[in-house]
Design a protein around this motif. Sequence first.
Motif, mmCIF file in Angstrom:
data_model
loop_
_atom_site.group_PDB
_atom_site.id
_atom_site.type_symbol
_atom_site.label_atom_id
_atom_site.label_comp_id
_atom_site.label_asym_id
_atom_site.label_seq_id
_atom_site.Cartn_x
_atom_site.Cartn_y
_atom_site.Cartn_z
ATOM 1 N N TRP A 113 -8.236 1.336 -57.451
ATOM 2 C CA TRP A 113 -8.340 1.818 -59.336
ATOM 3 C C TRP A 113 -6.843 2.715 -59.358
ATOM 4 C CZ3 TRP A 113 -9.082 7.143 -60.366
ATOM 5 C CH2 TRP A 113 -9.218 7.363 -61.912
ATOM 6 N N LEU A 140 -4.408 -6.345 -62.871
ATOM 7 C CA LEU A 140 -5.758 -6.776 -62.883
ATOM 8 C C LEU A 140 -6.042 -7.244 -61.309
ATOM 9 C CD1 LEU A 140 -5.581 -9.215 -65.740
ATOM 10 C CD2 LEU A 140 -6.477 -7.035 -65.801
ATOM 11 N N LEU A 146 -7.463 -3.882 -59.901
ATOM 12 C CA LEU A 146 -8.732 -3.456 -60.565
ATOM 13 C C LEU A 146 -9.774 -4.188 -60.245
ATOM 14 C CD1 LEU A 146 -7.336 -2.254 -64.156
ATOM 15 C CD2 LEU A 146 -7.976 -0.979 -62.050
ATOM 16 N N GLU A 147 -9.554 -5.575 -60.040
ATOM 17 C CA GLU A 147 -10.697 -6.542 -59.900
ATOM 18 C C GLU A 147 -11.034 -6.244 -58.528
ATOM 19 O OE1 GLU A 147 -8.943 -10.359 -60.844
ATOM 20 O OE2 GLU A 147 -9.447 -10.004 -63.122
ATOM 21 N N HIS A 179 -14.643 -0.643 -63.721
ATOM 22 C CA HIS A 179 -15.045 -1.731 -64.866
ATOM 23 C C HIS A 179 -14.494 -1.123 -66.129
ATOM 24 C CE1 HIS A 179 -17.950 -4.086 -62.829
ATOM 25 N NE2 HIS A 179 -18.380 -3.144 -62.247
ATOM 26 N N LEU A 233 -10.592 -1.852 -66.351
ATOM 27 C CA LEU A 233 -10.510 -3.171 -66.595
ATOM 28 C C LEU A 233 -10.544 -3.380 -68.015
ATOM 29 C CD1 LEU A 233 -11.902 -5.467 -63.927
ATOM 30 C CD2 LEU A 233 -9.742 -5.700 -64.564
ATOM 31 N N HIS A 281 -7.513 -5.212 -70.411
ATOM 32 C CA HIS A 281 -7.819 -6.227 -71.578
ATOM 33 C C HIS A 281 -7.697 -5.702 -72.730
ATOM 34 C CE1 HIS A 281 -8.319 -9.739 -68.585
ATOM 35 N NE2 HIS A 281 -9.040 -8.825 -67.856
ATOM 36 N N THR A 311 -13.394 -10.172 -72.667
ATOM 37 C CA THR A 311 -13.359 -9.516 -71.320
ATOM 38 C C THR A 311 -13.418 -7.923 -71.420
ATOM 39 O OG1 THR A 311 -12.367 -11.535 -70.551
ATOM 40 C CG2 THR A 311 -12.536 -9.443 -69.004
ATOM 41 N N ALA A 331 -16.335 -5.506 -70.078
ATOM 42 C CA ALA A 331 -15.994 -4.552 -68.997
ATOM 43 C C ALA A 331 -16.284 -3.311 -69.269
ATOM 44 C CB ALA A 331 -14.728 -4.676 -68.575
#
Length: 672
Positions: free
Chosen positions: A507, A523, A526-527, A540, A543, A547, A555, A559
């Motif tokens: 993160w 991304l 974070l994913e 979450h 993210l 986005h 998305t 999230a």
Amino acid sequence: MGGSVGSAVETTETADPHGAAPVTVRMLGPLTVMRGDAPVPLPASRKVRALFAYLALAPHAPTRSHLCGLLWDVPNDPRGELRWCLSKIRRILGDAGRVRTEGDTVRLDLTSCHVDARQLDAIAAQGVALQSLPSLCRMAESFAGEFLDGLELDRSPAFNAWLVAQRRRYRGIQTEVLEHLADHLPEAEAGRTLERWAALCPLDERVHARLLRMLARRQRVQEGKDHLEAVIRLFDAEGLDSASLREVWREAMAQAPRPVPAQAIAPDPPAPVAAAHHGSIAVMPFADESGTPRIRGGVADALVHDVITRLAKLRSLFVISQGSTFALHDRNVSPDEAGRLLNVDYVVGGSIRRSQGHLTVQVELAEVRTGRIVWADILSHSIDDAFLVLDEIGNRIVASVASEIETVERNRAILKAPNSLDAWEAHHRGLWHMYRFNKQDNDAAQAFFTQALAIDPTFARAYAGLSFTHFQNAFQGWTERRPEVESALRAAGQGLMIDDRDPAAHWAMGRALWLRGSFEQTLRELETSVDLSPNFAQGHYTLGFVHSQAGDPETAIAAADQSRRLSPYDPLLFGMLGSRAMALMRLGRFDEAAAAGVTAASRPNAHAHIAGIAALALSFAGRLDEARDMLAGIRATLPGYGMSHFLNAMQLGPDDRALFREAARRIGMDDG
């Protein structure tokens, strides 16, 4: 109980208003009633004594029906037996107390009596640390053993359940009192306190370690050997590992001073704080109250296994394995006692009940040292799909437990002297400041994260916190951007090197890469953070944050909503709502965006850019007067705040930048 806590602590006897000898009721040990110095004979009936103790501590007047169900297993005449017991209680008290009845309720008035358990409640309510040492010493002198020692009743499960709960609570408060005294009394006086603590909690490794170190420092070698051997036998009988206490004794003897004349002995310096202490937790098997025989591997066990696994994936706590907690449960060890045996900070326990297509889970998080319930909830779902239901309930339990523990630890750390903090405490002191979102607190947070890493250079979470403070400096424009971006990346990279499976490390790296404009890499990191731990709310949220500006707005909304479901009281709740508002503006859903933006800006720690999101959303929604008021509020603390500040912080695409500039122009937020 009337009067202040302070007066209750200082008073050891309460005189009868008619001049008779004062009456003292002792429950911290076997039930004893004293009139002056003479014991009052108690009835042979255990149920009379049990009823007396229950009424003495009842916070509200219970009904006769409740008392009958509490103490009698279908007697021939429960109310008649209750009347007989109350008559015996009147004889115990004489003129010092009153049995008062009103309607169907019964109350015991002990205003003229001194009750040691109620005095201990008063100490706990005000805080042990706020009491004087002499008053706590007098309180400790009254600790004569387990609460209502020996008063269990056959065929009275409801009373025994109450007794077990009260014993857990009072043992926790007694332990807190004794530990506080051991920390603050001179060592010559603290020895007796440690012995009381060991007698109260014979399986608590901490008190035995302190006793062994004290005996070694004071050259009482044979006593130390005898104590260690006795504890080893005790631990072996309970199936506990005593290796750590052997090591404590070995190190204590190696560091012990050489014998010197008694008059030359100086006070010992405080023991160094253990650098490796991190928060720890045990999740005990949940009781299945569905009325069916317990089956190993059933729904209750599956839920506990899931919670243990998810907590371990967060990497923020040391989590006891399922094998250890289930083994203690099979030996009928209660959750609070299991917490002491396992030497953890927190214990999760609970129960499940399945009925008529519903699954109800009662869960509580308790602090082992004090016995205080930190968080409790009842979660109920229809059982359409058992796996999905367990997944949803597990999510809520894990996220709530992690959030509540962080809150407790942050608030505890802020009360301690900065130079007394260990790495875990310094990290949480840093979090306390970090979540204030102003430059002064951000600088303080950076110093505490650095302090934590000086104590424990392997503390990956502290590197994540340190990276976040550099991120804030760059994002808020508090200092020159480029050096802060590099510092944020460097700290995040250090965290990843230490623990590549810590979701917070990924993160932190994702946020730092976002500052560089590396969208695809951001991304990926974070994913990875939410793949490693689906319960990591901040992963979450971030993210959604990314986005909401340059990615897919749908998305982003999903999230942000997931992060709020996982952590509805999160310190970054303003950011979750702000990200949702940004995404909704990009989708043209302006009324929804305004509602989310205003709610985000109303959070007490929301910063200027969040208020900027709210002002723009209100402008899009046509609520121009409210938007201008929001902008005026920003400029009251940040004069000249305008669209250039906002766009320098965010990373919007060209079309969206033009769209947002138009909203800003309508309310005078443009820099022209």
